[in-house]
Design a protein around this motif. Structure first.
Motif: not given
Length: 160
Positions: A63-89
């Protein structure tokens, strides 16, 4: 300036964009802050400078995520967006084989394969946002709607 795959894709879609160049001094090696440093070099709002983060789910889907330079990505929200149980860079050494890009020059446009892409909804607050052109030292400026169109991305809340 030599055309990158990302630029050729935008040209093919007849999407307007600007290119900006900056001196690459290896800041891509930093664990955090590289996108913010790029924004400072270009004199642009770091909130409108979007980094590309490539992640893998427990089922090995990319999966590819585009996130503002000022923020860290929220892994819980990334998992929800991707419909994944786990997600790691993905590991930096895997980036080139998966995307065709190296760390510090990874664009959400023109990857080796078309991966599901998610753009943080804060992008919609800006007339134009900045993303990597696909090489270190170059950024593209385009509307968030045009990036969404070119990548078939969904906009979602990804902020911590």
């Amino acid at each position: 300036m030599k055309k990158t795959n990302a630029m050729r894709i935008l040209d093919g879609l007849k999407i307007k964009y600007e290119t900006l160049a900056y001196e690459d001094d290896g800041e891509h090696q930093l664990a955090r802050g590289a996108a913010e440093n790029t924004a400072k070099k270009l004199g642009i709002d770091p909130a409108a400078c979007f980094k590309t983060i490539v992640m893998r789910s427990e089922s090995r889907q990319i999966f590819v995520f585009c996130q503002s330079a000022l923020h860290e990505i929220n892994l819980k929200k990334a998992r929800a967006a991707a419909s994944a149980k786990e997600i790691t860079p993905v590991k930096p050494e895997e980036l080139l084989s998966l995307t065709g890009y190296i760390r510090g020059g990874c664009s959400p446009l023109g990857m080796k394969k078309k991966y599901p892409t998610f753009i943080d909804q804060t992008a919609l607050n800006y007339e134009k946002i900045y993303i990597s052109a696909g090489v270190r030292g170059q950024q593209l400026a385009l509307s968030p709607q045009d990036l969404q169109k070119a990548t078939d991305a969904q906009t979602v809340d990804l902020i911590l």
